[in-house]
Design a protein around this motif. Structure first.
Motif, PDB file in Angstrom:
ATOM      1  N   ALA A  46       2.949 -26.403  -6.952  1.00 39.31           N
ATOM      2  CA  ALA A  46       2.524 -26.019  -8.298  1.00 39.31           C
ATOM      3  C   ALA A  46       1.111 -25.454  -8.264  1.00 39.31           C
ATOM      4  N   SER A  47       0.853 -24.487  -9.131  1.00 40.53           N
ATOM      5  CA  SER A  47      -0.439 -23.805  -9.123  1.00 40.53           C
ATOM      6  C   SER A  47      -1.567 -24.708  -9.597  1.00 40.53           C
ATOM      7  N   THR A  48      -1.255 -25.720 -10.368  1.00 44.90           N
ATOM      8  CA  THR A  48      -2.265 -26.647 -10.863  1.00 44.90           C
ATOM      9  C   THR A  48      -1.659 -28.032 -10.988  1.00 44.90           C
ATOM     10  N   PRO A  49      -2.415 -29.075 -10.658  1.00 38.80           N
ATOM     11  CA  PRO A  49      -1.867 -30.427 -10.787  1.00 38.80           C
ATOM     12  C   PRO A  49      -1.968 -30.967 -12.207  1.00 38.80           C
ATOM     13  N   ARG A  50      -2.543 -30.217 -13.114  1.00 38.21           N
ATOM     14  CA  ARG A  50      -2.773 -30.755 -14.442  1.00 38.21           C
ATOM     15  C   ARG A  50      -1.548 -30.588 -15.324  1.00 38.21           C
ATOM     16  N   SER A  51      -1.534 -31.377 -16.407  1.00 41.74           N
ATOM     17  CA  SER A  51      -0.377 -31.377 -17.298  1.00 41.74           C
ATOM     18  C   SER A  51      -0.434 -30.277 -18.343  1.00 41.74           C
ATOM     19  N   GLY A  52      -1.631 -29.800 -18.669  1.00 43.97           N
ATOM     20  CA  GLY A  52      -1.790 -28.842 -19.753  1.00 43.97           C
ATOM     21  C   GLY A  52      -1.819 -29.470 -21.130  1.00 43.97           C
ATOM     22  N   VAL A  53      -1.761 -30.809 -21.213  1.00 44.88           N
ATOM     23  CA  VAL A  53      -1.710 -31.509 -22.496  1.00 44.88           C
ATOM     24  C   VAL A  53      -3.124 -31.786 -22.991  1.00 44.88           C
ATOM     25  N   TYR A  54      -3.363 -31.505 -24.266  1.00 43.13           N
ATOM     26  CA  TYR A  54      -4.629 -31.842 -24.918  1.00 43.13           C
ATOM     27  C   TYR A  54      -4.415 -33.006 -25.890  1.00 43.13           C
ATOM     28  N   TYR A  55      -5.489 -33.749 -26.112  1.00 42.20           N
ATOM     29  CA  TYR A  55      -5.430 -34.976 -26.903  1.00 42.20           C
ATOM     30  C   TYR A  55      -6.515 -34.898 -27.963  1.00 42.20           C
ATOM     31  N   GLU A  56      -6.117 -34.976 -29.232  1.00 39.82           N
ATOM     32  CA  GLU A  56      -7.057 -34.856 -30.352  1.00 39.82           C
ATOM     33  C   GLU A  56      -7.684 -36.209 -30.676  1.00 39.82           C
ATOM     34  N   ILE A  57      -9.019 -36.229 -30.782  1.00 39.45           N
ATOM     35  CA  ILE A  57      -9.758 -37.467 -31.038  1.00 39.45           C
ATOM     36  C   ILE A  57     -10.638 -37.328 -32.275  1.00 39.45           C
ATOM     37  N   PHE A  58     -10.502 -38.267 -33.190  1.00 37.94           N
ATOM     38  CA  PHE A  58     -11.445 -38.428 -34.299  1.00 37.94           C
ATOM     39  C   PHE A  58     -12.460 -39.459 -33.828  1.00 37.94           C
ATOM     40  N   VAL A  59     -13.645 -39.018 -33.477  1.00 35.35           N
ATOM     41  CA  VAL A  59     -14.629 -39.887 -32.827  1.00 35.35           C
ATOM     42  C   VAL A  59     -14.908 -41.122 -33.675  1.00 35.35           C
ATOM     43  N   ARG A  60     -14.994 -40.979 -34.965  1.00 39.03           N
ATOM     44  CA  ARG A  60     -15.303 -42.104 -35.857  1.00 39.03           C
ATOM     45  C   ARG A  60     -14.299 -43.253 -35.686  1.00 39.03           C
ATOM     46  N   SER A  61     -13.071 -42.925 -35.378  1.00 37.93           N
ATOM     47  CA  SER A  61     -12.012 -43.940 -35.295  1.00 37.93           C
ATOM     48  C   SER A  61     -11.663 -44.330 -33.866  1.00 37.93           C
TER      49      SER A  61
END
Length: 525
Positions: A38-53
């Motif tokens: 595979a060209s990259t070992p990463r998943s390509g998934v992003y994770y949204e974070i609300f820092v306050r919570s």
């Protein structure tokens, strides 16, 4: 199988210790080759974070940037490739979407040094960081807007002001009134609320200032931006919906912004919030931005999971991915998701049905592009509007009073202690285990991230499938959306002869057919 006791035990130990080990999973020789080439070992998934919570490191009940840093190993173990931080700039509101200083950090979240430390630690782990860019409007407390109230100040023309000929009753493109009143009777354009005056992008000084903001953060080392209200830079009124000239002005501006930030970092990833109702309306944006959030697809995925019916989902996917590839010049440009901070949480949309939630996640995470996961989605957190109830504290421990838990607002969801990282780590059958498994599939099989998608006609109304192919792998993904066993004929001469990955034990391939247990997903090679 992937879902083994070994996986569960390694998941528990890695996350409890804050480690980032990836659990080994038995694979066929072909799948091993896929992972190696595979060209990259990463998943390509992003994770949204609300820092306050997210996670509180100083005991004030509010999440902070150091809390994001403290939980990077959790995110690494989950398998994500990047995080999206909701607004981190100073703001008078809890949510931060009305900014008073574009080049500073909200003091409730920490300092610029804290942010720089977060960036460094994330990058050490191979995790990219994109930040919310809220530049359609400022806060009404921003120094620019305060100065703009003087007609002789240069900032006056940074905003839009009503004239005697203005229709003050005009509806905004956001659905409310467009013009907001000052105490002296003058009116300014603020399509979202009185606290959010719109900037005037017909003014070259505004455009340059916002390019400079993007370049400032790019120099800090951020990997990209999530563009808030991207289509509303020029789309202000309901009467402008569908106007091609307004679309052209929006795209022209964002191309200017992209040129500016990519002069600092040529690999800047920019994903836009473009709330259109069809993929055809989204497609033009892929020529200007890296990607846009796929709101129509989110609705389709949740509906399919809820109903257990495949419908024409696969065919629609093929059309939209082909359209996006034509616009972007490459496949896999989509940014699919299930829900975000503005929508009822997926588990609530699915009425708390865990099986339906698992299938929604499985479909999302076997689509090419950059899927986005909203924080707590992997735990099955619930939440329905109003908006603050969609953004409640992330649950790390069974007890909401444990150290690090944020307490800025009480929970209204009704989730019990079992909906927590601590509880789900101890359960090999948890939703968290499923998310981790599915995300790590994307590490193993490059086509799940980067493949061109072709619909597969399953001949079964409860089974949806698609083929994915890139330079390294070719696979068939099948999802049994129902709570009953289902069988699918692969057809004479099918090239798919082995089950490479399966979300549940019991799937069998024989005599050109595959038998799928209830609520099961498989990847055939």
């Amino acid at each position: 199988m992937i879902r083994s006791v070994t996986l569960a035990s390694l998941l528990t130990s890695a996350l409890l210790l804050g480690g980032c080990a990836t659990a080994p999973a038995p694979q066929s020789p072909v799948m091993q080759a896929h992972a190696q080439t595979a060209s990259t070992p990463r998943s390509g998934v992003y994770y949204e974070i609300f820092v306050r919570s997210w996670y509180d490191t100083n005991g004030d009940g509010i999440g902070d940037l150091n809390g994001v840093t403290a939980k990077l190993d959790y995110l690494k173990s989950l398998g994500v490739s990047g995080i999206w931080l909701m607004p981190i700039n100073p703001s008078p509101s809890y949510h931060g979407y009305d900014i008073t200083d574009y080049e500073a950090i909200n003091p409730q979240y920490g300092t610029m040094a804290d942010f720089e430390h977060l960036l460094a630690e994330a990058h050490k782990r191979g995790i990219k960081v994109i930040i919310d860019l809220v530049i359609n409007h400022t806060s009404n407390q921003h120094p620019w807007f305060l100065a703009a109230q003087d007609p002789h100040d240069p900032h006056h023309d940074w905003y839009s002001w009503a004239t005697p000929a203005t229709d003050l009753s005009a509806h905004s493109a956001a659905g409310d009134k467009a013009w907001q009143a000052l105490p002296d009777g003058r009116h300014y354009l603020g399509i979202f609320s009185p606290g959010m005056p719109d900037l005037n992008y017909d003014n070259p000084a505004v455009r340059q200032a916002m390019v400079d903001v993007g370049r400032f953060w790019s120099r800090k080392g951020v990997d990209g931006f999530r563009l808030d209200a991207a289509r509303h830079i020029y789309l202000n009124f309901q009467s402008q919906e569908g106007d091609p000239d307004v679309l052209r002005e929006n795209l022209t501006w964002w191309r200017q912004f992209m040129r500016g930030v990519r002069a600092v970092n040529p690999d800047t990833y920019v994903v836009g919030e473009v709330t259109e109702s069809s993929w055809q309306q989204l497609a033009p944006w892929y020529g200007a931005l890296s990607a846009v959030f796929d709101f129509p697809l989110a609705t389709r995925l949740v509906d399919a999971a809820r109903s257990g019916q495949a419908g024409d989902l696969a065919e629609r996917l093929q059309q939209r991915y082909a359209g996006f590839a034509a616009s972007a010049g490459h496949a896999g440009a989509d940014a699919p998701f299930l829900s975000n901070h503005d929508q009822n949480r997926v588990m609530s949309q699915l009425d708390g049905d865990a099986a339906h939630m698992r299938m929604a996640a499985a479909m999302l995470l076997t689509l090419p592009g950059h899927p986005f996961v909203y924080y707590g989605e992997e735990l099955g957190m619930r939440g329905v509007k109003p908006d603050p109830d969609l953004r409640e504290p992330m649950r790390w421990e069974r007890s909401p009073h444990a150290a690090g838990e944020t307490t800025w607002k009480p929970s209204t969801s009704g989730d019990g202690p079992d909906v927590s990282v601590q509880a789900e780590l101890a359960d090999p059958g948890s939703l968290l285990a499923d998310y981790r498994m599915l995300i790590h599939w994307r590490h193993q099989v490059s086509a799940l991230r980067d493949g061109a998608l072709t619909a597969f006609a399953s001949g079964n109304t409860h089974v949806v499938g698609w083929q994915l192919r890139d330079a390294h792998s070719r696979v068939l993904v099948l999802h049994n959306l129902s709570g009953q066993p289902q069988s699918v004929a692969l057809g004479a001469g099918s090239p798919f002869r082995a089950i490479g990955l399966a979300s549940r034990d019991g799937a069998q391939l024989h005599d050109g057919r595959i038998d799928l247990p209830p609520d099961t997903s498989v990847v055939l090679e």
